[in-house]
Design a protein around this motif. Sequence first.
Motif, PDB file in Angstrom:
ATOM      1  N   THR A 106      -3.161   0.213   1.137  1.00 30.44           N
ATOM      2  CA  THR A 106      -1.734  -0.081   0.948  1.00 30.44           C
ATOM      3  C   THR A 106      -0.944   1.197   0.828  1.00 30.44           C
ATOM      4  N   ARG A 107      -1.564   2.210   0.230  1.00 31.36           N
ATOM      5  CA  ARG A 107      -0.842   3.466   0.102  1.00 31.36           C
ATOM      6  C   ARG A 107      -0.483   4.005   1.474  1.00 31.36           C
ATOM      7  N   LEU A 108      -1.454   3.999   2.362  1.00 30.59           N
ATOM      8  CA  LEU A 108      -1.195   4.510   3.710  1.00 30.59           C
ATOM      9  C   LEU A 108      -0.183   3.646   4.426  1.00 30.59           C
ATOM     10  N   MET A 109      -0.323   2.344   4.233  1.00 35.91           N
ATOM     11  CA  MET A 109       0.587   1.437   4.910  1.00 35.91           C
ATOM     12  C   MET A 109       2.017   1.639   4.446  1.00 35.91           C
ATOM     13  N   GLN A 110       2.182   1.865   3.146  1.00 36.06           N
ATOM     14  CA  GLN A 110       3.530   2.038   2.639  1.00 36.06           C
ATOM     15  C   GLN A 110       4.099   3.388   3.026  1.00 36.06           C
ATOM     16  N   MET A 111       3.259   4.397   3.089  1.00 36.05           N
ATOM     17  CA  MET A 111       3.808   5.742   3.280  1.00 36.05           C
ATOM     18  C   MET A 111       3.891   6.148   4.750  1.00 36.05           C
ATOM     19  N   SER A 112       3.142   5.540   5.639  1.00 33.59           N
ATOM     20  CA  SER A 112       3.185   6.057   7.027  1.00 33.59           C
ATOM     21  C   SER A 112       4.556   5.944   7.670  1.00 33.59           C
TER      22      SER A 112
ATOM     23  N   SER B 124      18.477   0.211 -19.490  1.00 32.39           N
ATOM     24  CA  SER B 124      17.790  -0.872 -18.793  1.00 32.39           C
ATOM     25  C   SER B 124      16.408  -0.380 -18.404  1.00 32.39           C
ATOM     26  N   PRO B 125      15.392  -0.839 -19.093  1.00 31.25           N
ATOM     27  CA  PRO B 125      14.046  -0.415 -18.721  1.00 31.25           C
ATOM     28  C   PRO B 125      13.639  -1.072 -17.414  1.00 31.25           C
ATOM     29  N   CYS B 126      13.007  -0.330 -16.580  1.00 33.48           N
ATOM     30  CA  CYS B 126      12.610  -0.924 -15.313  1.00 33.48           C
ATOM     31  C   CYS B 126      11.175  -0.578 -14.989  1.00 33.48           C
ATOM     32  N   SER B 127      10.314  -0.611 -15.973  1.00 32.19           N
ATOM     33  CA  SER B 127       8.931  -0.286 -15.659  1.00 32.19           C
ATOM     34  C   SER B 127       8.099  -1.533 -15.526  1.00 32.19           C
ATOM     35  N   GLU B 128       8.680  -2.578 -14.974  1.00 36.22           N
ATOM     36  CA  GLU B 128       7.901  -3.798 -14.827  1.00 36.22           C
ATOM     37  C   GLU B 128       6.765  -3.605 -13.849  1.00 36.22           C
ATOM     38  N   SER B 129       6.937  -2.717 -12.893  1.00 34.25           N
ATOM     39  CA  SER B 129       5.875  -2.557 -11.911  1.00 34.25           C
ATOM     40  C   SER B 129       4.631  -1.961 -12.528  1.00 34.25           C
TER      41      SER B 129
ATOM     42  N   PHE C  11      -5.383  -1.862  -7.510  1.00 29.13           N
ATOM     43  CA  PHE C  11      -4.268  -2.556  -6.875  1.00 29.13           C
ATOM     44  C   PHE C  11      -4.653  -2.901  -5.454  1.00 29.13           C
ATOM     45  N   TYR C  12      -4.077  -3.930  -4.956  1.00 28.32           N
ATOM     46  CA  TYR C  12      -4.355  -4.225  -3.555  1.00 28.32           C
ATOM     47  C   TYR C  12      -3.136  -4.652  -2.780  1.00 28.32           C
ATOM     48  N   LEU C  13      -2.160  -5.160  -3.485  1.00 24.89           N
ATOM     49  CA  LEU C  13      -0.964  -5.586  -2.766  1.00 24.89           C
ATOM     50  C   LEU C  13      -0.013  -4.426  -2.543  1.00 24.89           C
ATOM     51  N   LYS C  14       0.053  -3.583  -3.532  1.00 21.78           N
ATOM     52  CA  LYS C  14       1.102  -2.568  -3.511  1.00 21.78           C
ATOM     53  C   LYS C  14       0.647  -1.425  -4.395  1.00 21.78           C
TER      54      LYS C  14
ATOM     55  N   GLN D 136     -12.471  -3.945  -4.780  1.00 20.32           N
ATOM     56  CA  GLN D 136     -12.843  -2.565  -4.506  1.00 20.32           C
ATOM     57  C   GLN D 136     -11.588  -1.718  -4.473  1.00 20.32           C
ATOM     58  N   TYR D 137     -11.805  -0.430  -4.599  1.00 23.54           N
ATOM     59  CA  TYR D 137     -10.662   0.464  -4.624  1.00 23.54           C
ATOM     60  C   TYR D 137     -10.160   0.831  -3.245  1.00 23.54           C
ATOM     61  N   ALA D 138     -10.850   0.408  -2.216  1.00 26.90           N
ATOM     62  CA  ALA D 138     -10.406   0.781  -0.877  1.00 26.90           C
ATOM     63  C   ALA D 138      -9.033   0.212  -0.574  1.00 26.90           C
ATOM     64  N   HIS D 139      -8.723  -0.926  -1.199  1.00 33.50           N
ATOM     65  CA  HIS D 139      -7.456  -1.561  -0.868  1.00 33.50           C
ATOM     66  C   HIS D 139      -6.271  -0.724  -1.283  1.00 33.50           C
ATOM     67  N   ILE D 140      -6.437   0.010  -2.389  1.00 31.43           N
ATOM     68  CA  ILE D 140      -5.286   0.770  -2.857  1.00 31.43           C
ATOM     69  C   ILE D 140      -4.976   1.873  -1.862  1.00 31.43           C
ATOM     70  N   TYR D 141      -5.987   2.465  -1.271  1.00 33.97           N
ATOM     71  CA  TYR D 141      -5.734   3.473  -0.256  1.00 33.97           C
ATOM     72  C   TYR D 141      -5.106   2.854   0.976  1.00 33.97           C
TER      73      TYR D 141
END
Lengths: 474, 448
Positions: free
Chosen positions: A61-67, A38-43, A392-395, A54-59
């Motif tokens: 979300t990264r911080l938001m997800q990991m903190s 079952s491949p699951c690389s849809e993300s 990326f900006y959402l996730k 801009q690329y600031a959003h990826i940082y």
Amino acid sequence: MFSEVSAPREGSCSLLLCHPGSEDQEPSVFDRVKLANSPCSESFKLGERSFNRQYAHIYATRLMQMSPLLTERAQQKWGADVQIRKLCDLQMGEQCCIVGTLFKHMELQPSILKEISEEHNLLPQPPRTKYISESDELILEDELQRIKLEGNIDVDKFVTGSVIAIYGAEKNDGKFTVDDFCTADLPPQTPRTTLSSDRFVLLLSGLGLGGSHADSMLALQLLVDMVTGHLGDQGEQSGASTISRVLLAGNLLSQSTQDKDASTKAKYLTKKTQAGTVDAMRLLDEMLMQLVSSVPVDVMPGQYDPTNYTLPQQPLHHCMFPLSSTYPTLQLASNPHQATLDGVRILGTSGQNVKDIQKYSSMDSHLEILENTLRLRHLAPTAPDTLGCYPFYLKDPFILEECPHVYFSGNAPSYQAKRITGAEGQEVLLVAIPEFSSTQTACLVNLRTLECEPIRFSSFSADDDEESEMNISH
Amino acid sequence: MDDLYLDNIDEFVNDQNKIVTYKWLSLTLGVHVNLAKQMLYHYLDQKRKEGSARLHATYLVSGKFVENGTTSHKVSVVREDQLEDAKSKMSLTVSVHVYSVQKAVLKDSGPLYSADYDAVKENLRNCSRYSAIRCADAVPRSSAEVLQACETTQAPPPETEQIKANHSNLASKPTSKQPKGIMGMFANKNVSKNQDSSKEIKLEQKDDAPVVETSKTKPAAKTNPVSNFFGKQAAKKPDKSIKEEVEIARTSSSVVEKPSSPPPKAETPVKEELAKDAVVEKDIRSKTKRLEHSDSEEEKSESRRMKRRRIKKPEPDSSDDEVIPDSPPRLQEKRDPSPIPEIQVKKEPVAVSHSDELSDCKRRKRRRVLKSCTFVDDEGCIVTEKGYESESYSETEDDFKVSKPTPKNPNPPKPSTGKKEEEKKKKAAAASNKSTKQASITGFFQKK
């Protein structure tokens, strides 16, 4: 190990070094072992792409997800009552813990702004293997502020973009003295189902088709023949039938197909010439055709393959494989790629993330860097700083949410494999797949035991003769 | 059967000086690979016993190899003299068999690869027929399934493109009719929408999408008296857009019921176009597996359609009530006969000689012509704009071919297209009567 699986059952001499048997002896045919896949690389598949962000959003979300993960780890490590502060709330001299994204300030980091700035009058920097220097500094950034770090932290081992938790105190001079740090460590892992029989997955990368020296073409043909069951004794053929999947991890084409001679040469010289990639893709298609008629194949693009440059690289387009795309066994996958084969999760990249970290840190071993990314819980922390990445900006899809059982990266200079155990009992097999065009080595992963074995293909050449002659003379 | 192969191998090795590898032998003689290996061994053995051995062989040795503490599985091709050496180095020998037999001593293993290359390439389709492993999943899909798989992946991007185009162009006046790229065509489509004040085009990949659109646009076209004069123009645009919808929606043969509309010219051309679209699409698909429509394809067929429409223009209304809205006409020289035959020719879906059509198509050329287009914009004003359009034309007249293909036109699934077919044939016949590029006044009085 594979050798044992393929060993001849009887101790007698090889069945094939004899005259053909009588007619009622049926040539043996084995069935390819099937895997529930079952491949699951849809993300990692991008739909409509917009580069207006801009690329600031990826940082962010990264911080938001990991903190939250990091605060939990920090509390586990330094006690539940440890103070976790935001940078804006820091008090002088107070022992506390801060969570944020690391930024490594490197003097030698190529900066396009510096290059084109007139006041510096700088010539473009030649590419180097490592961009680290003694004067590098680590800075921790959270949502609002940043602070310089010093103390008990090894600057060379970290790269920009990693999210970590630091324990220490802020001293008078506005810098934060580090006593200890912790990373997000391995994510939770669903235990894999134990298989009853040996199943192998062949990991392969760096085919280098279309290159100027075709040294490894015979080795590649030997590999294809072995996997498809042409080569070898009956025992080996039955062993090969347990290879239930082949995964090509990038750099299917050689770097020399990428040369942009056509743009610099005069038009009249290059008018009728084809790009190097055209022939190379045809070779690849023919090779894949032989493979897919016998075994399911996952094809991941790599640094020199005709797909987009930024991570996540999208799957190669099926129109480039007119012969092999008619087979359902051909799976064109993205880079990074993850799949679940019979309950075993496999995740990996074609090596660009590891190579990038290698350039910006003091670590040299691909396996060490691979382990590092796993412990940071992020596939490519240097994206988007020094590694091309989609805004990326959402996730942030590179954050590892579930721990894989097999974690690989392609195009390593040599074969390396290691098994590590996480704090919560996670078992991961780390594999650094060597580049086939230079090492003629591929990896066989046994899904039942989570062990990896290299498989080497060699042939003879005129040089071997001379070498042996020299030895004799001495 | 038994010893015939020995003679065969003898012939290959001695007379043709070939390097006979087991794989090459198995593909040439059509035997299982293991049998081929045994045959080679037998041959080698026999020749050695006979004493006429000027033969050399390479062997394949594979097994467990321990090096620097790491065990690996090693597979290697070695010369005969290196065989024992290689076997001794392995801690566990898994398999040994003859890899190839040849007359000359091989210094380098490079030729072994090239020896197999051609044979493998020729037999790519059934390369696993003689191997020892069968895979149940590895059955090539039929082309229909492949197309389906491609369609599902294709569907989202064109949709999103159209949506974008619509959003951006909704309120804009119809600008120049430069069909540059997809946006240009979408711009036209939006123009038509504005003109006809139809609802937003639903971007469903269904057959009824074109139907919905045409039915909407038709009444609108009907009602606008001014547009009657430029009936072709008004109708052409929605027509074009319909065609785009059709193409993008990849409907095989979309039968669109067209309510009657004032511009009579529109009817048949559009019908023909629509049916032709399906064929063109299939044609395009079958010829090139490109699933992305290039703009030039759409432009070509559009302009062709336009030209066909122009021929139809003089025709008085046919009896049928189906109305196909016209896009704005191009005030250009008529190149009617050439496009029509080509379109008709292209219409042949499957059976008929494709070669003819191909050659016809190939003789077509495109060129950029400054044309002025007159149309009615959304405020009801007649607007004339000049713009470069690429237009296809051909130097030779293909009229004679027209009558040939048309009778052979197979029946599309839905009954209403039957009428269209007839009309097409009539039109083709009409067109073939004029063997000149320039339309004459008598065109108006041709039989429908």
